[in-house]
Design a protein around this motif. Structure first.
Motif, mmCIF file in Angstrom:
data_model
loop_
_atom_site.group_PDB
_atom_site.id
_atom_site.type_symbol
_atom_site.label_atom_id
_atom_site.label_comp_id
_atom_site.label_asym_id
_atom_site.label_seq_id
_atom_site.Cartn_x
_atom_site.Cartn_y
_atom_site.Cartn_z
ATOM 1 N N GLY A 230 0.792 -1.221 0.000
ATOM 2 C CA GLY A 230 0.000 0.000 0.000
ATOM 3 C C GLY A 230 0.825 1.271 0.000
ATOM 4 O O GLY A 230 0.256 2.379 0.011
ATOM 5 N N LYS A 231 2.144 1.112 0.000
ATOM 6 C CA LYS A 231 2.997 2.313 0.038
ATOM 7 C C LYS A 231 3.725 2.480 -1.294
ATOM 8 O O LYS A 231 4.032 1.499 -1.982
ATOM 9 N N PRO A 232 4.035 3.733 -1.662
ATOM 10 C CA PRO A 232 4.768 3.962 -2.909
ATOM 11 C C PRO A 232 6.180 3.390 -2.830
ATOM 12 O O PRO A 232 6.767 3.323 -1.753
ATOM 13 N N MET A 233 6.693 2.994 -3.953
ATOM 14 C CA MET A 233 8.014 2.357 -4.014
ATOM 15 C C MET A 233 9.094 3.447 -4.018
ATOM 16 O O MET A 233 9.649 3.803 -5.055
ATOM 17 N N ILE A 234 9.353 3.937 -2.835
ATOM 18 C CA ILE A 234 10.303 5.041 -2.641
ATOM 19 C C ILE A 234 11.568 4.489 -1.989
ATOM 20 O O ILE A 234 11.492 3.629 -1.113
ATOM 21 N N PHE A 235 12.720 5.026 -2.396
ATOM 22 C CA PHE A 235 13.961 4.616 -1.751
ATOM 23 C C PHE A 235 14.949 5.773 -1.806
ATOM 24 O O PHE A 235 14.630 6.859 -2.312
ATOM 25 N N GLY A 236 16.180 5.528 -1.321
ATOM 26 C CA GLY A 236 17.214 6.557 -1.351
ATOM 27 C C GLY A 236 17.395 7.196 0.013
ATOM 28 O O GLY A 236 16.463 7.257 0.813
ATOM 29 N N LYS A 237 18.617 7.634 0.250
ATOM 30 C CA LYS A 237 18.949 8.272 1.538
ATOM 31 C C LYS A 237 17.971 9.380 1.869
ATOM 32 O O LYS A 237 17.574 9.571 3.006
ATOM 33 N N ASN A 238 17.579 10.119 0.839
ATOM 34 C CA ASN A 238 16.682 11.252 1.068
ATOM 35 C C ASN A 238 15.224 10.899 0.806
ATOM 36 O O ASN A 238 14.378 11.790 0.780
ATOM 37 N N ARG A 239 14.965 9.610 0.591
ATOM 38 C CA ARG A 239 13.607 9.119 0.322
ATOM 39 C C ARG A 239 12.964 9.903 -0.830
ATOM 40 O O ARG A 239 11.762 10.199 -0.810
ATOM 41 N N ASP A 240 13.758 10.201 -1.843
ATOM 42 C CA ASP A 240 13.209 10.972 -2.956
ATOM 43 C C ASP A 240 13.301 10.230 -4.292
ATOM 44 O O ASP A 240 12.920 10.757 -5.322
ATOM 45 N N LEU A 241 13.816 9.002 -4.260
ATOM 46 C CA LEU A 241 13.863 8.209 -5.487
ATOM 47 C C LEU A 241 12.683 7.244 -5.505
ATOM 48 O O LEU A 241 12.251 6.776 -4.446
ATOM 49 N N GLY A 242 12.167 7.002 -6.686
ATOM 50 C CA GLY A 242 11.010 6.103 -6.768
ATOM 51 C C GLY A 242 10.996 5.329 -8.070
ATOM 52 O O GLY A 242 11.740 5.644 -9.008
ATOM 53 N N ILE A 243 10.144 4.307 -8.108
ATOM 54 C CA ILE A 243 9.980 3.497 -9.321
ATOM 55 C C ILE A 243 8.694 3.937 -10.007
ATOM 56 O O ILE A 243 7.624 3.993 -9.383
ATOM 57 N N ARG A 244 8.827 4.274 -11.271
ATOM 58 C CA ARG A 244 7.668 4.661 -12.065
ATOM 59 C C ARG A 244 7.599 3.760 -13.284
ATOM 60 O O ARG A 244 8.618 3.252 -13.742
ATOM 61 N N LEU A 245 6.401 3.531 -13.763
ATOM 62 C CA LEU A 245 6.264 2.720 -14.970
ATOM 63 C C LEU A 245 6.244 3.619 -16.192
ATOM 64 O O LEU A 245 5.491 4.584 -16.264
ATOM 65 N N ASP A 246 7.109 3.259 -17.154
ATOM 66 C CA ASP A 246 7.079 3.939 -18.444
ATOM 67 C C ASP A 246 6.567 2.893 -19.437
ATOM 68 O O ASP A 246 7.340 2.061 -19.904
ATOM 69 N N GLY A 247 5.271 2.941 -19.680
ATOM 70 C CA GLY A 247 4.682 1.846 -20.461
ATOM 71 C C GLY A 247 4.775 0.571 -19.634
ATOM 72 O O GLY A 247 4.259 0.516 -18.515
ATOM 73 N N LEU A 248 5.451 -0.420 -20.152
ATOM 74 C CA LEU A 248 5.598 -1.672 -19.403
ATOM 75 C C LEU A 248 6.925 -1.726 -18.670
ATOM 76 O O LEU A 248 7.224 -2.710 -18.014
ATOM 77 N N ARG A 249 7.740 -0.666 -18.843
ATOM 78 C CA ARG A 249 9.091 -0.736 -18.277
ATOM 79 C C ARG A 249 9.235 0.132 -17.038
ATOM 80 O O ARG A 249 8.771 1.276 -17.017
ATOM 81 N N PRO A 250 9.883 -0.418 -15.998
ATOM 82 C CA PRO A 250 10.111 0.395 -14.808
ATOM 83 C C PRO A 250 11.255 1.380 -15.046
ATOM 84 O O PRO A 250 12.160 1.119 -15.839
ATOM 85 N N GLU A 251 11.188 2.508 -14.379
ATOM 86 C CA GLU A 251 12.299 3.460 -14.438
ATOM 87 C C GLU A 251 12.441 4.130 -13.078
ATOM 88 O O GLU A 251 11.496 4.204 -12.294
ATOM 89 N N ILE A 252 13.679 4.615 -12.823
ATOM 90 C CA ILE A 252 13.929 5.314 -11.557
ATOM 91 C C ILE A 252 13.727 6.807 -11.802
ATOM 92 O O ILE A 252 14.273 7.368 -12.767
#
Lengths: 617, 348
Positions: B241-263
């Protein structure tokens, strides 16, 4: 003896008749043979049957490899085999004739479906000219009957394709055979109703085909006599006809009831053992849990896991599967849990001839594992005996806490004979207690008499412990690499199995207790050996027969028995596996008689070999 | 909910046990510094939480360093043969559905010699919890390549580099229809405890990959992303239920570009939290779960946590139901009658 029936066809009384039904594998010959067997059994004959079918489900129609046969011998006296040579051959096409005619007794009868003797079919069977037209069959009495045509006429008016109609012609042949041997059609009519009751037209077609065959016999002037085989004098009791695989399945279920434990059957499909899985899977309301595993290893792994949990873990296979199960069987030896492995042997090595019989797995069962890995091995001698030996397998496994190998074979599995149905309360109580007492519990402490270790199953408070394939410290059961401990444990495991000999019946001898010749056998060769010995004894020869059901350990008196005769002959459907054991264990110069053709022994073959051995002296 | 144990098990629980109750009297013998110590410790730590009496818990293992774990658990234990633990576990559950059964395995045991059994125990949804220690090497046999060894890696059996492409264990588990799929790391003890706890409460086939360090034969196999100073940027902690966020500053995330994930970086180029994928471990559609099982360092952060968790009837429930149905339909089996089935005749 000859009497006369109402419509003036003389009836000849016979003691024994052997019939072989042969046709294309799609012609329903197994069903035809089974139906005739049931009728003969219900009538009270002693019977013995031998199905012989190709591994291909449907080899090219009309070809020799596609021929499927079913032999039944029925008799007014006790018999032990399906007969050496058929008296009558029912051949539904030229290939069936060609593949089987040389087995027929001289002067035997051949009933052919003449409609099938077309130029293409003759060519497929390799006949240059029709054997019905030349005089190549002059040694036999040939009855040419246009079965397909007559059958199609009988089914006229039913809304069926000609192909569907043709599929019922085997029942025309069956009806004719019922008439020829004076049998009623009741059992088959009841079977048709049970099988096709919900499909009235199919039921009607089969009924018409059966009746038409019977009526044809009555009205044709082709046959100059009919035959009667009186009921046999079997021991009093209630009987049914049974195959080895069904008897094995029923025996395993009964053993679970006698042991009052859950039966878990885990198996991977393999010819000729799959039927055991089919039977046990159908009996769900008995609480049996069956599991079709992903492979042979998973099957025995699941069975061992079930046994670890306190159930009767059972697996079944044939030779190739046995090879795959070897490592897990070794683990079962190490963890000393009850487990039964059914090996329905078939002709090997490798894939071999999957539907053909052989006794090639005895040494595999005994020794086919790494390390010193003793396992009790037992083998039923007849289809009906599969029931008793299934119970015996569990008796040994439970009382001695050991895996047991049960060696059936394709001949026993598919062959059938009358079985005297036992009363359940006459069977042995197989119950054994789980260990529950915490005080003084050690996983590898042993019963002083049997050397069996306690069965402490998960869920028992206070007995949490670890087992596994690594060597165990004596009594404590923890891991040990101590050299002396390993030596002691190897001896203990061997002694535990050796002591089972105290707990099994002595080897019985049929015939003189000492003398010129002992014929020693095991497994499905029983019938042929016993019949041969009866004939030799009838001629006043001092020949005895002993048959081993326990192959490891041997009954305690085995050495005594084999040393009491001048010569010991061991017929086996392998190249001398029991003989190797007998020679090495008892220093007896036993001779072998070994045929590996994928077929059971014929009585005459054993008789001739015995005569030769006796003549050599 | 699937995360419920059968009431019969929980109800039978005695007064709360502690971690010590689950330690056996056997001396633990792995190499000093081995990641297995941590996995054992976290396993013992979470055991009391299930409220299952010790005697109803069984640990079954195969061969490899992981195979020793059952000896150290004061429960029932079975150290079996190479790759076959799932088969024994399947049979045990068939006979005794009430038991809580864990399978302890390694990357060689589970994915090489025992691959077939993993596949089929998962697709049947046998109620077992498979914990696979992944050190990407054969440790017990002293350093040969395993199915997860990196392509080109030099090992004793691949002195000029492995010519075999490695397998993604969780992709296999998902393809086999495991109803619970998760990943954790030996050194991240709290996270590992959390994942093991979730695993224990799941009913059905659970597959957990624990990234584990073999400090003798493949030291540092995972450290490029598990080391303390880089892991925040190189690992993605999944939470339902939480967004796929990561990084020391919690500002990086996974987004879908069509069928492909991107950071992507939240706050840059107009990207907001709403653009970031939200983890749904219960999704029947496994597309995103497959993606999470496949993305890996260095192209992506390595996801850890529960990837998939879907309810499905377990194998033992289905087997039992068939028996109950058969009894309801036909009545309990009458053995004497079965023996007499078919045509019978009587000889006086």
């Amino acid at each position: 003896m000859t009497s006369t029936k109402a419509h003036d066809v003389p009836v000849q009384e016979l003691d024994r008749v052997t019939i072989r039904f042969a046709g294309d594998s799609g012609d329903g010959m197994q069903l035809t043979g089974t139906q005739f067997s049931r009728a003969a059994a219900v009538f009270g004959n002693d019977i013995s049957t031998l199905p012989d079918y190709p591994a291909e489900i449907r080899a090219p129609a009309g070809s020799i490899p596609g021929v499927s046969g079913f032999q039944i011998s029925f008799s007014a006296s006790e018999i032990h085999t399906p007969g050496d040579a058929p008296d009558v051959l029912v051949a539904m096409n030229p290939a069936a004739l060609r593949a089987n005619v040389r087995d027929l007794v001289p002067g035997g009868a051949i009933i052919v479906n003449s409609d099938a003797f077309t130029p293409p079919n003759l060519a497929k069977a390799g006949y240059a000219t029709s054997p019905l037209a030349d005089d190549s069959l002059r040694a036999y009495t040939v009855f040419e009957i246009p079965v397909s045509t007559l059958n199609a006429r009988a089914l006229d008016g039913l809304d069926m394709t000609s192909k569907q109609v043709d599929l019922t012609k085997n029942f025309f042949a069956l009806g004719l055979m019922f008439w020829l041997y004076g049998r009623t059609m009741e059992t088959t009519l009841a079977w048709i109703e049970e099988k096709f009751g919900s499909r009235p037209m199919i039921a009607e077609a089969n009924r018409r085909a059966l009746n038409a065959g019977y009526a044809f016999g009555e009205t044709t002037e082709l046959f100059h006599e009919t035959y009667r085989v009186a009921p046999a004098q079997l021991a009093p009791g209630t009987y049914r006809n049974i195959t080895g695989n069904e008897a094995t399945a029923l025996g395993m279920l009964t053993a679970a009831r006698l042991a009052d434990r859950q039966l878990v059957y885990a198996s991977y499909p393999i010819t000729p053992a799959s039927e055991i899985l089919h039977y046990l899977s159908a009996w769900k309301n008995f609480g049996i849990k069956t599991f079709q595993a992903e492979d042979e290893i998973a099957a025995i792994g699941a069975a061992l896991g079930a046994s670890y949990g306190g159930a009767l873990g059972l697996t079944g296979t044939s030779g190739p599967g046995m090879a795959l199960k070897a490592e897990m069987l070794g683990l079962a030896v190490m963890v000393e849990l009850p487990l039964v492995v059914v090996d329905v042997q078939r002709a090997g090595p490798s894939t071999g001839m999957p539907t053909k019989t052989e006794q090639g797995d005895l040494l595999q069962a005994l020794f086919g594992r790494n390390g010193e890995s003793p396992i009790p091995v037992i083998a039923p001698a007849t289809p009906a005996e599969c029931f008793d030996l299934a119970i015996e397998a569990w008796r040994i496994a439970l009382h001695h806490m050991t895996p047991v190998v049960y060696l059936s074979d394709a001949f026993l599995a598919n062959g059938s004979e009358p079985w005297r149905i036992p009363e359940l309360d006459s069977l042995a109580d197989l119950r054994v207690a789980n260990r529950t007492e915490r005080a003084g519990f050690y996983p590898y402490e042993r019963d002083p008499e049997t050397l069996a270790r306690p069965w402490a199953i998960p869920g028992t408070p206070g007995l949490e412990h670890r087992i596994g394939g690594l060597e165990k410290l004596d009594i404590l059961g923890t891991i040990s690499y101590d050299p002396d401990n390993h030596h002691r444990m190897q001896l203990l495991r061997a002694e535990k199995i050796a002591r089972i000999a105290r707990d099994i019946p002595p080897l019985e001898v049929f015939g003189p207790p000492e003398g010129e010749l002992l014929i020693l056998g095991w497994g499905s060769t029983y019938g042929a050996i016993r019949s041969a010995v009866e004939r030799l004894q009838g001629r006043g020869l001092k020949v005895a027969h002993a048959h081993l059901r326990h192959l490891n350990p041997f009954p305690a008196n085995t050495g005594e028995v084999v040393r009491a005769y001048e010569r010991v002959l061991i017929p086996e459907l392998n190249l001398g596996q029991l003989r190797m054991l007998i020679r090495s264990m008892f220093l007896v110069d036993a001779e072998g008689f070994n045929l590996v053709r994928g077929k059971p022994f014929q009585i005459s073959e054993i008789q001739a070999k015995a005569e030769q051995v006796l003549g050599d002296r | 909910m699937t995360d419920q144990l059968a009431p019969s098990l929980a109800d039978a629980a005695p007064s709360k046990l502690t971690r010590k109750d689950f330690a056996s009297d056997q001396e633990v013998r792995w190499c000093p510094g081995c990641g297995d110590y941590s996995i054992l410790a976290q396993t013992q730590k979470v055991m009391p939480d299930f409220g299952v009496p010790r005697e109803n818990i069984v640990f079954i293992s195969g061969i490899g360093c992981s195979g020793r774990l059952p000896y150290y658990m004061n429960t029932y234990g079975f150290h079996s043969i190479h790759g076959r633990a799932p088969t024994i576990a399947t049979g045990l559950k068939e006979a005794r559905p009430e038991l809580m059964v864990w399978v302890v395995t390694g990357d060689g045991d589970a994915l090489s010699i025992g691959g077939n059994h993993i596949l089929h125990s998962m697709r049947r949804n046998v109620d077992i919890r498979v914990v696979m220690f992944n050190n990407r090497i054969y440790g017990l046999t002293k350093g040969q390549a395993s199915p997860t060894t990196e392509f080109g890696q030099k090992t004793k059996s691949t002195p000029t580099g492995s010519a075999d492409y490695p397998i993604h264990p969780l992709v296999v588990a998902l393809a086999a229809e495991a109803s619970f799929v998760a990943r954790s790391v030996d050194t991240q003890t709290e996270h590992l405890q959390g994942v093991l706890e979730r695993t224990g409460f799941h009913r059905g086939s659970a597959f957990v990959e624990v990234l584990q360090n073999c400090n003798i034969f493949n030291d540092g196999a995972h450290r490029a992303f598990t080391d303390r100073d880089v892991r925040d940027d190189r690992m993605l902690i999944l939470e339902h239920g939480k967004p796929m966020i990561f990084g020391k500053n919690r500002d990086l995330g996974i987004r879908l570009d069509g069928l492909r994930p991107e950071i992507v970086r939240v706050g840059e180029d107009g990207i907001t939290l709403d653009d970031i994928l939200v983890h749904d471990e219960t999704s029947e559609d496994p597309t995103i779960h497959n993606m999470l099982a496949r993305i890996y360092w260095p192209e992506f952060p390595v996801p850890i946590g529960v990837i998939r968790n879907v309810p499905r009837p377990t194998h033992d429930e289905l087997v039992d139901a068939q028996i109950r149905d058969a009894i309801a339909r036909q009545g309990p089996g009458d053995l004497a009658r079965l023996l007499r089935s078919g045509e019978t005749w009587t000889v006086q």
